[in-house]
Design a protein around this motif. Structure first.
Motif, PDB file in Angstrom:
ATOM      1  N   VAL A 103       0.879  -1.165   0.000  1.00 59.70           N
ATOM      2  CA  VAL A 103       0.000   0.000   0.000  1.00 59.70           C
ATOM      3  C   VAL A 103       0.917   1.216   0.000  1.00 59.70           C
ATOM      4  CG1 VAL A 103      -1.796   1.245   1.255  1.00 59.70           C
ATOM      5  CG2 VAL A 103      -1.742  -1.265   1.297  1.00 59.70           C
ATOM      6  N   LYS A 104       0.980   1.905  -1.147  1.00 61.96           N
ATOM      7  CA  LYS A 104       2.020   2.922  -1.326  1.00 61.96           C
ATOM      8  C   LYS A 104       1.950   4.066  -0.319  1.00 61.96           C
ATOM      9  CE  LYS A 104      -0.237   5.663  -4.902  1.00 61.96           C
ATOM     10  NZ  LYS A 104      -0.122   6.232  -6.215  1.00 61.96           N
ATOM     11  N   GLU A 105       0.789   4.340   0.231  1.00 67.51           N
ATOM     12  CA  GLU A 105       0.664   5.452   1.178  1.00 67.51           C
ATOM     13  C   GLU A 105       1.264   5.143   2.543  1.00 67.51           C
ATOM     14  OE1 GLU A 105      -2.160   5.873  -2.052  1.00 67.51           O
ATOM     15  OE2 GLU A 105      -1.922   4.243  -0.622  1.00 67.51           O
ATOM     16  N   VAL A 106       1.359   3.853   2.889  1.00 64.72           N
ATOM     17  CA  VAL A 106       1.802   3.512   4.247  1.00 64.72           C
ATOM     18  C   VAL A 106       2.949   2.505   4.313  1.00 64.72           C
ATOM     19  CG1 VAL A 106      -0.427   4.060   5.296  1.00 64.72           C
ATOM     20  CG2 VAL A 106       0.010   1.740   4.464  1.00 64.72           C
ATOM     21  N   GLU A 107       3.341   1.952   3.193  1.00 62.00           N
ATOM     22  CA  GLU A 107       4.390   0.935   3.191  1.00 62.00           C
ATOM     23  C   GLU A 107       5.504   1.326   2.204  1.00 62.00           C
ATOM     24  OE1 GLU A 107       2.327  -3.260   4.099  1.00 62.00           O
ATOM     25  OE2 GLU A 107       1.721  -2.392   2.173  1.00 62.00           O
ATOM     26  N   PRO A 108       6.681   0.764   2.391  1.00 60.32           N
ATOM     27  CA  PRO A 108       7.756   1.038   1.429  1.00 60.32           C
ATOM     28  C   PRO A 108       7.421   0.426   0.066  1.00 60.32           C
ATOM     29  CG  PRO A 108       8.415  -0.711   2.931  1.00 60.32           C
ATOM     30  CD  PRO A 108       7.094  -0.172   3.439  1.00 60.32           C
ATOM     31  N   LEU A 109       8.058   0.921  -0.981  1.00 59.19           N
ATOM     32  CA  LEU A 109       7.812   0.405  -2.330  1.00 59.19           C
ATOM     33  C   LEU A 109       8.065  -1.099  -2.407  1.00 59.19           C
ATOM     34  CD1 LEU A 109       7.223   0.918  -5.369  1.00 59.19           C
ATOM     35  CD2 LEU A 109       9.683   1.327  -5.637  1.00 59.19           C
ATOM     36  N   ILE A 110       9.129  -1.548  -1.760  1.00 63.05           N
ATOM     37  CA  ILE A 110       9.476  -2.974  -1.791  1.00 63.05           C
ATOM     38  C   ILE A 110       9.637  -3.476  -0.363  1.00 63.05           C
ATOM     39  CG2 ILE A 110      11.167  -4.683  -2.540  1.00 63.05           C
ATOM     40  CD1 ILE A 110      11.949  -2.647  -4.759  1.00 63.05           C
ATOM     41  N   LYS A 111       8.839  -4.458   0.015  1.00 57.92           N
ATOM     42  CA  LYS A 111       8.972  -5.090   1.327  1.00 57.92           C
ATOM     43  C   LYS A 111      10.057  -6.158   1.251  1.00 57.92           C
ATOM     44  CE  LYS A 111       4.103  -5.067   2.609  1.00 57.92           C
ATOM     45  NZ  LYS A 111       3.010  -5.948   3.023  1.00 57.92           N
ATOM     46  N   GLN A 112      10.742  -6.370   2.347  1.00 54.93           N
ATOM     47  CA  GLN A 112      11.790  -7.387   2.410  1.00 54.93           C
ATOM     48  C   GLN A 112      11.257  -8.763   2.019  1.00 54.93           C
ATOM     49  OE1 GLN A 112      15.026  -6.608   2.938  1.00 54.93           O
ATOM     50  NE2 GLN A 112      15.513  -8.732   2.476  1.00 54.93           N
ATOM     51  N   SER A 113      10.014  -9.053   2.355  1.00 53.97           N
ATOM     52  CA  SER A 113       9.450 -10.378   2.059  1.00 53.97           C
ATOM     53  C   SER A 113       9.216 -10.606   0.563  1.00 53.97           C
ATOM     54  CB  SER A 113       8.141 -10.579   2.832  1.00 53.97           C
ATOM     55  OG  SER A 113       7.208  -9.581   2.473  1.00 53.97           O
ATOM     56  N   PHE A 114       9.335  -9.564  -0.259  1.00 52.81           N
ATOM     57  CA  PHE A 114       9.168  -9.705  -1.703  1.00 52.81           C
ATOM     58  C   PHE A 114      10.490  -9.586  -2.449  1.00 52.81           C
ATOM     59  CE2 PHE A 114       4.922  -8.202  -0.364  1.00 52.81           C
ATOM     60  CZ  PHE A 114       4.209  -9.326  -0.744  1.00 52.81           C
ATOM     61  N   ILE A 115      11.589  -9.852  -1.741  1.00 54.61           N
ATOM     62  CA  ILE A 115      12.917  -9.848  -2.339  1.00 54.61           C
ATOM     63  C   ILE A 115      13.470 -11.276  -2.285  1.00 54.61           C
ATOM     64  CG2 ILE A 115      15.292  -9.007  -2.159  1.00 54.61           C
ATOM     65  CD1 ILE A 115      14.157  -6.492  -0.779  1.00 54.61           C
ATOM     66  N   VAL A 116      13.953 -11.754  -3.417  1.00 53.23           N
ATOM     67  CA  VAL A 116      14.546 -13.086  -3.484  1.00 53.23           C
ATOM     68  C   VAL A 116      15.965 -12.941  -4.014  1.00 53.23           C
ATOM     69  CG1 VAL A 116      14.411 -15.370  -4.556  1.00 53.23           C
ATOM     70  CG2 VAL A 116      12.306 -14.152  -3.954  1.00 53.23           C
ATOM     71  N   ASP A 117      16.942 -13.388  -3.224  1.00 51.41           N
ATOM     72  CA  ASP A 117      18.327 -13.407  -3.690  1.00 51.41           C
ATOM     73  C   ASP A 117      18.544 -14.678  -4.503  1.00 51.41           C
ATOM     74  OD1 ASP A 117      19.254 -10.966  -2.570  1.00 51.41           O
ATOM     75  OD2 ASP A 117      19.270 -11.918  -0.598  1.00 51.41           O
ATOM     76  N   ILE A 118      19.258 -14.548  -5.601  1.00 48.14           N
ATOM     77  CA  ILE A 118      19.484 -15.657  -6.519  1.00 48.14           C
ATOM     78  C   ILE A 118      20.973 -15.937  -6.570  1.00 48.14           C
ATOM     79  CG2 ILE A 118      19.230 -16.453  -8.896  1.00 48.14           C
ATOM     80  CD1 ILE A 118      16.997 -14.285  -9.181  1.00 48.14           C
ATOM     81  N   GLU A 119      21.350 -17.163  -6.289  1.00 50.82           N
ATOM     82  CA  GLU A 119      22.758 -17.532  -6.362  1.00 50.82           C
ATOM     83  C   GLU A 119      23.169 -17.589  -7.827  1.00 50.82           C
ATOM     84  OE1 GLU A 119      25.602 -21.285  -5.187  1.00 50.82           O
ATOM     85  OE2 GLU A 119      23.821 -20.911  -3.985  1.00 50.82           O
TER      86      GLU A 119
END
Length: 141
Positions: A103-119
């Motif tokens: 929710v752009k008004e109250v949350e950051p653009l990218i939440k940590q839970s939507f980041i995937v590191d790829i080896e």
């Protein structure tokens, strides 16, 4: 066998032209069509997926199952918001993010839970790395 996934119609048509693919060498499948070539003794299947994430996911899963692909190369262009990359650069992402789940008004653009590191696999050193992002809306919005 290696798959080469191509989303847009014009990029797929350019690939057909580049490899001089005849009509009888093209095969239909549920997401579009494909053709096969051997390049430097490596069997390749080039296939159109259509645009949108759902088409891409379905088409790639279909081709991985159908041909037991050992690797998929996603070929083509993207919106590219990082001007340090140039046309024809090869990018192997080391991180993937989805940025339209907040929710752009109250949350950051990218939440940590939507980041995937790829080896990164050992592909040599003639490519760039970076983050690839996906969403159903433009990042500039």
């Amino acid at each position: 066998m290696i798959g080469v996934s191509i989303a847009t119609k014009w990029e797929y048509e350019a690939t057909l032209e580049h490899y001089d693919v005849k009509v009888d060498e093209r095969f239909s499948y549920p997401y579009g069509e494909y053709f096969m070539r051997t390049v430097d003794d490596v069997e390749l299947v080039f296939y159109s997926t259509g645009v949108r994430k759902a088409n891409g996911a379905g088409a790639n899963q279909y081709m991985m199952s159908r041909f037991n692909l050992v690797k998929v190369i996603v070929a083509g262009t993207c919106a590219g918001i990082d001007d340090t990359f140039n046309p024809l650069d090869i990018l192997v992402p080391h991180r993937a993010v989805q940025y339209d789940c907040t929710v752009k008004e109250v949350e950051p653009l990218i939440k940590q839970s939507f980041i995937v590191d790829i080896e990164l696999a050992n592909y040599g050193n003639d490519f760039l790395t970076g983050t690839i992002a996906t969403a159903d809306r433009a990042v500039v919005m």
